[in-house]
Design a protein around this motif. Structure first.
Motif, PDB file in Angstrom:
ATOM      1  N   PRO A 141       0.802  -1.106   0.106  1.00 39.00           N
ATOM      2  CA  PRO A 141       0.041   0.177  -0.173  1.00 39.00           C
ATOM      3  C   PRO A 141       0.884   1.343  -0.278  1.00 39.00           C
ATOM      4  O   PRO A 141       2.193   1.350   0.764  1.00 39.00           O
ATOM      5  CB  PRO A 141      -0.665   0.022   1.578  1.00 39.00           C
ATOM      6  N   TYR A 142       0.034   2.088  -1.114  1.00 40.12           N
ATOM      7  CA  TYR A 142       1.021   3.729  -0.894  1.00 40.12           C
ATOM      8  C   TYR A 142       2.684   3.168  -1.541  1.00 40.12           C
ATOM      9  O   TYR A 142       2.923   4.752  -1.516  1.00 40.12           O
ATOM     10  CB  TYR A 142       1.437   4.397   0.844  1.00 40.12           C
ATOM     11  N   ALA A 143       2.723   2.248  -1.968  1.00 39.78           N
ATOM     12  CA  ALA A 143       4.369   1.915  -2.853  1.00 39.78           C
ATOM     13  C   ALA A 143       4.517   3.050  -3.756  1.00 39.78           C
ATOM     14  O   ALA A 143       3.374   2.721  -4.777  1.00 39.78           O
ATOM     15  CB  ALA A 143       4.848   0.856  -2.800  1.00 39.78           C
ATOM     16  N   PRO A 149      12.180  -5.168 -14.060  1.00 32.17           N
ATOM     17  CA  PRO A 149      10.787  -5.106 -13.180  1.00 32.17           C
ATOM     18  C   PRO A 149      10.954  -3.843 -12.672  1.00 32.17           C
ATOM     19  O   PRO A 149      12.071  -3.072 -12.153  1.00 32.17           O
ATOM     20  CB  PRO A 149      11.186  -5.832 -12.689  1.00 32.17           C
ATOM     21  N   ALA A 150       9.334  -3.441 -11.905  1.00 31.32           N
ATOM     22  CA  ALA A 150       9.308  -2.425 -11.066  1.00 31.32           C
ATOM     23  C   ALA A 150       9.876  -2.719  -9.094  1.00 31.32           C
ATOM     24  O   ALA A 150       9.915  -3.710  -9.144  1.00 31.32           O
ATOM     25  CB  ALA A 150       7.822  -2.631 -10.690  1.00 31.32           C
ATOM     26  N   LYS A 151      10.599  -1.380  -9.285  1.00 33.34           N
ATOM     27  CA  LYS A 151      11.206  -1.064  -7.949  1.00 33.34           C
ATOM     28  C   LYS A 151      10.830   0.326  -7.059  1.00 33.34           C
ATOM     29  O   LYS A 151      10.268   0.825  -7.517  1.00 33.34           O
ATOM     30  CB  LYS A 151      12.797  -1.244  -8.256  1.00 33.34           C
ATOM     31  N   GLN A 152      10.125  -0.296  -5.657  1.00 33.89           N
ATOM     32  CA  GLN A 152       9.705   0.979  -4.811  1.00 33.89           C
ATOM     33  C   GLN A 152      10.166   1.753  -4.928  1.00 33.89           C
ATOM     34  O   GLN A 152      12.262   1.385  -4.708  1.00 33.89           O
ATOM     35  CB  GLN A 152       8.769   0.149  -3.351  1.00 33.89           C
ATOM     36  N   ILE A 153      10.384   2.833  -4.971  1.00 30.78           N
ATOM     37  CA  ILE A 153      11.449   4.896  -4.842  1.00 30.78           C
ATOM     38  C   ILE A 153      10.474   5.195  -3.744  1.00 30.78           C
ATOM     39  O   ILE A 153      11.772   6.246  -3.694  1.00 30.78           O
ATOM     40  CB  ILE A 153      11.779   5.146  -6.048  1.00 30.78           C
ATOM     41  N   GLY A 154       9.632   4.499  -3.981  1.00 28.83           N
ATOM     42  CA  GLY A 154       9.523   6.089  -2.124  1.00 28.83           C
ATOM     43  C   GLY A 154       7.877   5.725  -2.310  1.00 28.83           C
ATOM     44  O   GLY A 154       7.383   4.329  -2.190  1.00 28.83           O
ATOM     45  N   TRP A 155       6.827   6.439  -1.463  1.00 31.89           N
ATOM     46  CA  TRP A 155       6.010   6.524  -1.140  1.00 31.89           C
ATOM     47  C   TRP A 155       4.624   7.385  -1.963  1.00 31.89           C
ATOM     48  O   TRP A 155       5.333   8.562  -1.839  1.00 31.89           O
ATOM     49  CB  TRP A 155       6.001   6.452   0.077  1.00 31.89           C
ATOM     50  N   MET A 156       3.384   7.226  -1.930  1.00 30.69           N
ATOM     51  CA  MET A 156       2.610   8.312  -1.974  1.00 30.69           C
ATOM     52  C   MET A 156       1.574   8.258  -0.809  1.00 30.69           C
ATOM     53  O   MET A 156       1.290   6.892  -0.372  1.00 30.69           O
ATOM     54  CB  MET A 156       2.531   7.750  -3.679  1.00 30.69           C
ATOM     55  N   SER A 157       1.150   9.567  -0.697  1.00 27.96           N
ATOM     56  CA  SER A 157       0.250   9.940  -0.103  1.00 27.96           C
ATOM     57  C   SER A 157      -0.826   9.779  -0.843  1.00 27.96           C
ATOM     58  O   SER A 157      -1.456   9.653  -2.331  1.00 27.96           O
ATOM     59  CB  SER A 157      -0.626  11.730   0.288  1.00 27.96           C
TER      60      SER A 157
END
Length: 194
Positions: A141-143, A149-157
């Motif tokens: 959630p919120y990633a 391939p997709a990698k997480q680089i942060g967070w979103m509101s």
């Protein structure tokens, strides 16, 4: 008389359930087993399969095919020409309809233009998949996810603003637009309800 709008070039097969205030635009085809909520927009040249559910207020932009076994919760945004799959290892000469994998996109997620969601994953609520990314594993959630391939680089509101947080650790931050508070605990982000 229907409670939704259908362009004269669109095809909605008998049996399809479409909620009120939804819009089905040019050259779109909705199969008879589809279940579509209220306030949904299906853009030009969209295909919706039989074993599909689409929640309220989803927006599916032009040239998107929502194949069998794909399920979208409410307020999901599917960007132009993004791709869903339902067979992991397709071959033209081998029938694999019995091997369809379920894909779940949770409430409020954004799937950017030209991204690909490989079947069998869950895309977490309010996550944000960048344009052109290829998602082949579950998304938190919120990633904020980008790349192939997709990698997480942060967070979103929930509002769609990037949050100033590291990917791990414990922290609290406010959305720069709404001032809503988000809390990161053990690398899991959640919104703090007031």
């Amino acid at each position: 008389m229907t409670e939704y709008y259908k362009h004269e070039s669109a095809i909605v097969d008998d049996g399809a359930l479409i909620g009120s205030d939804s819009r089905v635009w040019h050259f779109t085809h909705v199969c008879g087993g589809a279940k579509i909520g209220s306030g949904v927009s299906l853009g030009q040249n969209v295909f919706v399969g039989n074993k599909v559910t689409i929640g309220d207020k989803c927006k599916i932009q032009n040239n998107v095919s929502v194949y069998d076994n794909v399920h979208l919760e409410a307020e999901v945004f599917c960007g132009p020409s993004m791709v869903f799959t339902n067979v992991y290892n397709p071959r033209s000469g081998i029938e694999r309809k019995s091997e369809y994998r379920n894909t779940l996109v949770k409430r409020g997620a954004t799937l950017g233009a030209n991204c690909t969601i490989v079947c069998g994953v869950t895309v977490g609520e309010y996550s944000f998949i960048g344009a052109g990314a290829v998602v082949n594993a579950d998304v938190k959630p919120y990633a904020l996810m980008v790349g192939v391939p997709a990698k997480q680089i942060g967070w979103m509101s929930e509002y769609g603003e990037q949050l100033d947080l590291s990917l791990t650790g414990d922290a609290t931050v406010n959305c720069p637009h709404t001032n809503a508070t988000y809390q990161l605990i053990d690398s899991v982000l959640s919104k703090v309800e007031s």
